[in-house]
Design an enzyme around this catalytic site. Structure first.
Site, PDB file in Angstrom:
ATOM      1  N   SER A   1       0.790  -1.224   0.000  1.00 55.48           N
ATOM      2  CA  SER A   1       0.000   0.000   0.000  1.00 55.48           C
ATOM      3  C   SER A   1       0.827   1.281   0.000  1.00 55.48           C
ATOM      4  O   SER A   1       1.628   1.507  -0.889  1.00 55.48           O
ATOM      5  CB  SER A   1      -0.945  -0.049   1.194  1.00 55.48           C
ATOM      6  OG  SER A   1      -1.830   1.013   1.146  1.00 55.48           O
ATOM      7  N   HIS A   2       0.677   2.063   1.061  1.00 57.99           N
ATOM      8  CA  HIS A   2       1.307   3.383   1.140  1.00 57.99           C
ATOM      9  C   HIS A   2       2.718   3.296   1.722  1.00 57.99           C
ATOM     10  O   HIS A   2       3.382   4.311   1.862  1.00 57.99           O
ATOM     11  CB  HIS A   2       0.453   4.277   2.026  1.00 57.99           C
ATOM     12  CG  HIS A   2       0.175   3.625   3.349  1.00 57.99           C
ATOM     13  ND1 HIS A   2      -0.673   2.544   3.466  1.00 57.99           N
ATOM     14  CD2 HIS A   2       0.658   3.851   4.573  1.00 57.99           C
ATOM     15  CE1 HIS A   2      -0.702   2.144   4.718  1.00 57.99           C
ATOM     16  NE2 HIS A   2       0.101   2.917   5.425  1.00 57.99           N
TER      17      HIS A   2
ATOM     18  N   ASP B   1      -5.838   2.424  -3.744  1.00 64.04           N
ATOM     19  CA  ASP B   1      -7.128   2.332  -3.056  1.00 64.04           C
ATOM     20  C   ASP B   1      -7.415   3.517  -2.146  1.00 64.04           C
ATOM     21  O   ASP B   1      -8.542   3.708  -1.716  1.00 64.04           O
ATOM     22  CB  ASP B   1      -7.297   0.986  -2.326  1.00 64.04           C
ATOM     23  CG  ASP B   1      -6.193   0.716  -1.322  1.00 64.04           C
ATOM     24  OD1 ASP B   1      -5.313   1.582  -1.150  1.00 64.04           O
ATOM     25  OD2 ASP B   1      -6.195  -0.380  -0.719  1.00 64.04           O
ATOM     26  N   ARG B   2      -6.389   4.318  -1.858  1.00 68.71           N
ATOM     27  CA  ARG B   2      -6.631   5.472  -0.989  1.00 68.71           C
ATOM     28  C   ARG B   2      -6.820   6.749  -1.815  1.00 68.71           C
ATOM     29  O   ARG B   2      -6.423   6.790  -2.974  1.00 68.71           O
ATOM     30  CB  ARG B   2      -5.447   5.690  -0.055  1.00 68.71           C
ATOM     31  CG  ARG B   2      -5.238   4.550   0.903  1.00 68.71           C
ATOM     32  CD  ARG B   2      -4.159   4.880   1.899  1.00 68.71           C
ATOM     33  NE  ARG B   2      -4.059   3.822   2.882  1.00 68.71           N
ATOM     34  CZ  ARG B   2      -3.617   3.982   4.121  1.00 68.71           C
ATOM     35  NH1 ARG B   2      -3.211   5.166   4.520  1.00 68.71           N
ATOM     36  NH2 ARG B   2      -3.562   2.968   4.954  1.00 68.71           N
TER      37      ARG B   2
ATOM     38  N   ASP C   1      -2.580   6.321  -3.496  1.00 64.12           N
ATOM     39  CA  ASP C   1      -1.431   5.713  -2.821  1.00 64.12           C
ATOM     40  C   ASP C   1      -0.780   4.618  -3.666  1.00 64.12           C
ATOM     41  O   ASP C   1      -1.096   4.464  -4.846  1.00 64.12           O
ATOM     42  CB  ASP C   1      -1.864   5.138  -1.472  1.00 64.12           C
ATOM     43  CG  ASP C   1      -2.777   3.937  -1.633  1.00 64.12           C
ATOM     44  OD1 ASP C   1      -3.484   3.865  -2.655  1.00 64.12           O
ATOM     45  OD2 ASP C   1      -2.771   3.059  -0.748  1.00 64.12           O
TER      46      ASP C   1
ATOM     47  N   ASP D   1      -1.082   1.390  -4.063  1.00 62.39           N
ATOM     48  CA  ASP D   1      -1.897   0.430  -4.813  1.00 62.39           C
ATOM     49  C   ASP D   1      -3.231   0.993  -5.277  1.00 62.39           C
ATOM     50  O   ASP D   1      -4.095   0.230  -5.743  1.00 62.39           O
ATOM     51  CB  ASP D   1      -2.108  -0.846  -3.990  1.00 62.39           C
ATOM     52  CG  ASP D   1      -2.820  -0.570  -2.677  1.00 62.39           C
ATOM     53  OD1 ASP D   1      -2.676   0.536  -2.135  1.00 62.39           O
ATOM     54  OD2 ASP D   1      -3.540  -1.467  -2.187  1.00 62.39           O
TER      55      ASP D   1
ATOM     56  N   LYS E   1     -11.542  -0.422  -1.108  1.00 61.10           N
ATOM     57  CA  LYS E   1     -11.659   1.021  -1.239  1.00 61.10           C
ATOM     58  C   LYS E   1     -11.041   1.413  -2.573  1.00 61.10           C
ATOM     59  O   LYS E   1     -10.272   0.647  -3.149  1.00 61.10           O
ATOM     60  CB  LYS E   1     -11.015   1.729  -0.064  1.00 61.10           C
ATOM     61  CG  LYS E   1      -9.571   1.376   0.216  1.00 61.10           C
ATOM     62  CD  LYS E   1      -9.181   2.009   1.550  1.00 61.10           C
ATOM     63  CE  LYS E   1      -7.705   1.845   1.852  1.00 61.10           C
ATOM     64  NZ  LYS E   1      -7.401   0.550   2.478  1.00 61.10           N
TER      65      LYS E   1
ATOM     66  N   ARG F   1      -1.830   4.803  17.143  1.00 59.88           N
ATOM     67  CA  ARG F   1      -2.689   5.806  16.517  1.00 59.88           C
ATOM     68  C   ARG F   1      -3.654   6.339  17.568  1.00 59.88           C
ATOM     69  O   ARG F   1      -4.296   5.553  18.280  1.00 59.88           O
ATOM     70  CB  ARG F   1      -3.493   5.198  15.377  1.00 59.88           C
ATOM     71  CG  ARG F   1      -2.652   4.554  14.273  1.00 59.88           C
ATOM     72  CD  ARG F   1      -3.430   4.574  12.958  1.00 59.88           C
ATOM     73  NE  ARG F   1      -2.887   3.689  11.940  1.00 59.88           N
ATOM     74  CZ  ARG F   1      -1.808   3.940  11.202  1.00 59.88           C
ATOM     75  NH1 ARG F   1      -1.104   5.042  11.401  1.00 59.88           N
ATOM     76  NH2 ARG F   1      -1.409   3.079  10.273  1.00 59.88           N
TER      77      ARG F   1
ATOM     78  N   THR G   1     -11.433  -1.390  12.068  1.00 59.09           N
ATOM     79  CA  THR G   1     -10.545  -0.942  10.990  1.00 59.09           C
ATOM     80  C   THR G   1     -10.206  -2.121  10.084  1.00 59.09           C
ATOM     81  O   THR G   1      -9.890  -3.208  10.559  1.00 59.09           O
ATOM     82  CB  THR G   1      -9.257  -0.367  11.608  1.00 59.09           C
ATOM     83  OG1 THR G   1      -9.607   0.813  12.325  1.00 59.09           O
ATOM     84  CG2 THR G   1      -8.234  -0.036  10.544  1.00 59.09           C
TER      85      THR G   1
ATOM     86  N   GLU H   1     -11.189   6.650   8.012  1.00 58.24           N
ATOM     87  CA  GLU H   1     -10.391   7.851   8.245  1.00 58.24           C
ATOM     88  C   GLU H   1      -9.035   7.776   7.549  1.00 58.24           C
ATOM     89  O   GLU H   1      -8.422   8.791   7.264  1.00 58.24           O
ATOM     90  CB  GLU H   1     -10.215   8.097   9.744  1.00 58.24           C
ATOM     91  CG  GLU H   1      -9.739   6.900  10.585  1.00 58.24           C
ATOM     92  CD  GLU H   1      -8.325   6.473  10.313  1.00 58.24           C
ATOM     93  OE1 GLU H   1      -7.499   7.363  10.085  1.00 58.24           O
ATOM     94  OE2 GLU H   1      -8.061   5.261  10.324  1.00 58.24           O
ATOM     95  N   SER H   2      -8.569   6.548   7.272  1.00 59.53           N
ATOM     96  CA  SER H   2      -7.244   6.361   6.688  1.00 59.53           C
ATOM     97  C   SER H   2      -7.263   6.579   5.175  1.00 59.53           C
ATOM     98  O   SER H   2      -6.635   5.840   4.427  1.00 59.53           O
ATOM     99  CB  SER H   2      -6.734   4.966   7.013  1.00 59.53           C
ATOM    100  OG  SER H   2      -7.657   3.986   6.568  1.00 59.53           O
TER     101      SER H   2
HETATM  102  C1  G16 Z   1      -5.257  -0.786   5.242  1.00 63.27           C
HETATM  103  C2  G16 Z   1      -6.651  -1.300   5.381  1.00 63.27           C
HETATM  104  C3  G16 Z   1      -7.561  -0.207   5.868  1.00 63.27           C
HETATM  105  C4  G16 Z   1      -7.027   0.421   7.138  1.00 63.27           C
HETATM  106  C5  G16 Z   1      -5.601   0.882   6.907  1.00 63.27           C
HETATM  107  C6  G16 Z   1      -4.923   1.369   8.172  1.00 63.27           C
HETATM  108  O1  G16 Z   1      -5.205   0.146   4.219  1.00 63.27           O
HETATM  109  O2  G16 Z   1      -7.141  -1.800   4.162  1.00 63.27           O
HETATM  110  O3  G16 Z   1      -8.820  -0.759   6.074  1.00 63.27           O
HETATM  111  O4  G16 Z   1      -7.807   1.492   7.523  1.00 63.27           O
HETATM  112  O5  G16 Z   1      -4.823  -0.182   6.434  1.00 63.27           O
HETATM  113  O6  G16 Z   1      -4.786   0.319   9.042  1.00 63.27           O
HETATM  114  P1  G16 Z   1      -3.920   0.442  10.345  1.00 63.27           P
HETATM  115  O7  G16 Z   1      -4.510   1.594  11.116  1.00 63.27           O
HETATM  116  O8  G16 Z   1      -4.085  -0.879  11.020  1.00 63.27           O
HETATM  117  O9  G16 Z   1      -2.496   0.752   9.951  1.00 63.27           O
HETATM  118  P2  G16 Z   1      -4.096   0.048   3.101  1.00 63.27           P
HETATM  119  O10 G16 Z   1      -4.370   1.215   2.208  1.00 63.27           O
HETATM  120  O11 G16 Z   1      -2.785   0.127   3.857  1.00 63.27           O
HETATM  121  O12 G16 Z   1      -4.306  -1.282   2.468  1.00 63.27           O
END
Ligand code: G16
Length: 542
Positions: free
Chosen positions: A112-113, A280-281, A276, A278, A375, A495, A343, A363-364
């Site tokens: 992801s990010h 999705d954000r 981001d 991948d 997402k 967090r 989450t 929120e993320s």
């Molecule tokens: C992933 C999950 C999201 C989550 C985010 C943050 O996003 O798919 O549902 O909100 O991580 O998670 P955490 O607070 O546990 O770090 P992504 O975009 O990283 O795949």
């Protein structure tokens, strides 16, 4: 020829919030990646001869793992794999392909990010037939299997040419290398009024998009530039790079600071967005105004009926627990169901499948709908553009109008990254132990009304997920949430989420940190963050 390779299990293959995320050298440990993929396959039933979708965000090690995954899919009896050209598939595009092709599931390679490169992060997750991330029951089974696995199966054939679109056969399996963008772009055309957006852009509306050298570059060029007529010079960092140009492909105010600065400048474009690693954000910034993701969810939900795909209205809205309550007020006004989940996008899948909600968000920086089961960054951006094209107002006008109607929910998240896991666990444990005694206590100017550890009861399948974050609710509606991230790869990330609702429009223009000062202070008083972590300030404030 199928080979059976003996291995000893690895103890650390527990999937987190979104699959297994580790440093690249960990995935490069001989047998490590194979053990995890085999643990996934061993936890599935009835996939012989079916289709598997494979793709990733293009980060370092993506191509190597895709070749391994293809060989292992063949050895384990899949009948066909669909793989994005160059090994590229955004997460929402992969979700769509699984659904469209009625695939058995998909392997999505992404962290992801998180940053990419030889010593940075890699990730691997499995999505099920509805296109969504594996539910907890399955990720638990994968983890259990990974602890005892003693062999993996792999075919012995040459690397597939991932750059050439076409259909090949190897190891008794069909391999289709497909354009990663086409199907996704077509889906977007069914949801949004492309003519209206195109006309707005042709009329001088300037939209800029930062792909952050991640997966959405090719998607943005096709959709925003070729199909909608956006100025190509305003699509930034559109070439996917294995190390994302040395940056974090994280669309927040720290890592997308250049975009933020542009949008705050005197000659800013009308609309700025980023996605981001991948895809999705999403990050949404209007001229002079940042739209926080919790607000964006509420505003998209309130206006979704303006886009053709949602003109029938919403069945319901869902948000993760730490996401602000702004969307709840929209659901109340619309008279539709509101769901509060832990989450992790995987928790929305059942609600979407059961038709209990249409729009979901976190929120993320994640928002999405029932068009896929992930997402979807570009989806959120296109929905904003569609709303702007219909309402013919600026982002700032829409934001202020929303606050005037529903009140403003001030919101912020403070992250303390890479703290020692032991310290983070102690902090959480100490706070959890104190929860029962908090109701009725004063913390600065606030009084605790209720405090608990969030447990989710899935209304669709009845499953229960415990320990999903510590909540402290104050009289008057302010709220404080503490949880440990499930996506980091070094140490622990604490967090802290803060919110407070303000009905009075005269007070809506305050800066969020100032408006939340009493809640921020309460976080320190209740959890002793400085003393317990040794940190004076958060690493990232969003
Ligand atoms: C992933 C999950 C999201 C989550 C985010 C943050 O996003 O798919 O549902 O909100 O991580 O998670 P955490 O607070 O546990 O770090 P992504 O975009 O990283 O795949």
């Amino acid at each position: 020829m199928t080979k059976t390779i003996k291995i000893t299990p690895f103890a650390d293959q527990k999937p987190g919030t979104s699959g297994l995320r580790k440093k690249v050298p960990v995935f490069q440990t001989p047998g490590y990646t194979e053990a995890f993929i085999q643990s996934i396959f061993d936890s599935l039933e009835g996939y012989a001869g079916t289709t598997l979708v494979i793709g990733g965000d293009g980060r370092y090690y993506n191509r190597e793992v895709i070749q391994t995954a293809i060989r292992m899919a063949a050895a384990n009896g899949f009948g066909r794999v669909l793989v994005g050209q160059g090994g590229i598939l955004s997460t929402p595009a992969a979700s769509h392909l699984i659904r469209k092709n009625e695939a058995f599931g998909g392997l999505i390679l992404s962290a992801s990010h998180n940053p990419g490169g030889p010593n940075e992060d890699f990730g691997l997750k499995y999505n099920v037939a509805n296109g969504g991330p594996a539910p907890e029951k399955l990720t638990d089974a994968i983890y259990s299997r990974s602890k005892v696995i003693d062999r993996y199966l792999i075919e012995d054939f040459d690397d597939v040419d991932l750059d050439r679109i076409g259909t090949f056969e190897a190891g008794g399996m069909i391999i289709e290398v497909i354009n990663p963008v086409t199907d996704y772009a077509e889906l977007m055309e069914t949801l949004f009024d492309f003519d209206a957006i195109r006309a707005m852009i042709a009329g001088g509306f300037r939209a800029t998009f930062d792909a952050m050298h991640a997966v959405t570059g090719p998607y943005a060029k096709e959709i925003l530039v070729r199909r909608l007529g956006a100025d190509p010079a305003l699509v930034l960092n559109a070439v996917p790079l294995e190390d994302f140009g040395g940056h974090h492909p994280d669309p927040n105010l720290v890592h997308a600071k250049a975009l933020y600065d542009t949008m705050m400048s005197a000659d800013a474009p009308d609309f700025g967005a980023a996605s981001d690693g991948d895809g999705d954000r999403n990050l949404i910034i209007g001229k002079g105004v940042f739209v926080n993701p919790s607000d964006s969810l509420a505003m998209l939900a309130a206006n979704a009926h303006l886009a053709p795909g949602y003109k029938a209205g919403l069945k319901g809205i869902a948000r993760s627990m730490p996401t602000s309550g702004a969307a709840d007020r929209v659901a109340e006004k619309l008279g539709v169901e509101m769901h509060e989940t832990p989450t992790g996008w995987k928790f929305f899948g059942n609600l979407l499948d059961a038709g209990r909600c249409t729009i979901c968000g976190e929120e993320s920086a994640g928002t999405g709908s029932d068009h896929v089961r992930e997402k979807d960054g570009l989806w959120a951006i296109l929905l904003w553009l569609n709303i702007l094209a219909v309402r013919r107002q600026s982002v700032s006008d829409i934001v202020n109008d929303h606050w005037a109607t529903y009140g403003r929910t001030f919101y912020s998240r403070h992250d303390y990254e890479a703290i020692e896991s032991e310290k983070a666990n102690h902090l959480m444990k100490a706070l959890e132990d104190r929860l029962p005694e908090l109701p009725g206590q004063s913390v600065g100017s606030l009084t605790v009304e209720r405090a608990d550890s969030f447990t989710y009861h899935d209304p669709v399948d009845g499953s229960i997920s415990r320990n999903q974050g510590l909540r402290i609710l104050f009289e008057g509606g302010a709220r404080l949430v503490f949880r440990l991230s499930g996506t980091g790869t070094s140490g622990a990330t604490l967090r802290v989420y803060m919110e407070r609702h303000e009905p009075d429009p005269a007070l809506h223009q305050q800066e969020a940190q100032a408006a939340l000062a009493p809640v921020i202070e309460a976080a320190e008083t209740l959890a002793g963050i400085r003393e317990r972590t040794g940190r004076d300030a958060p690493t990232v404030i969003t």
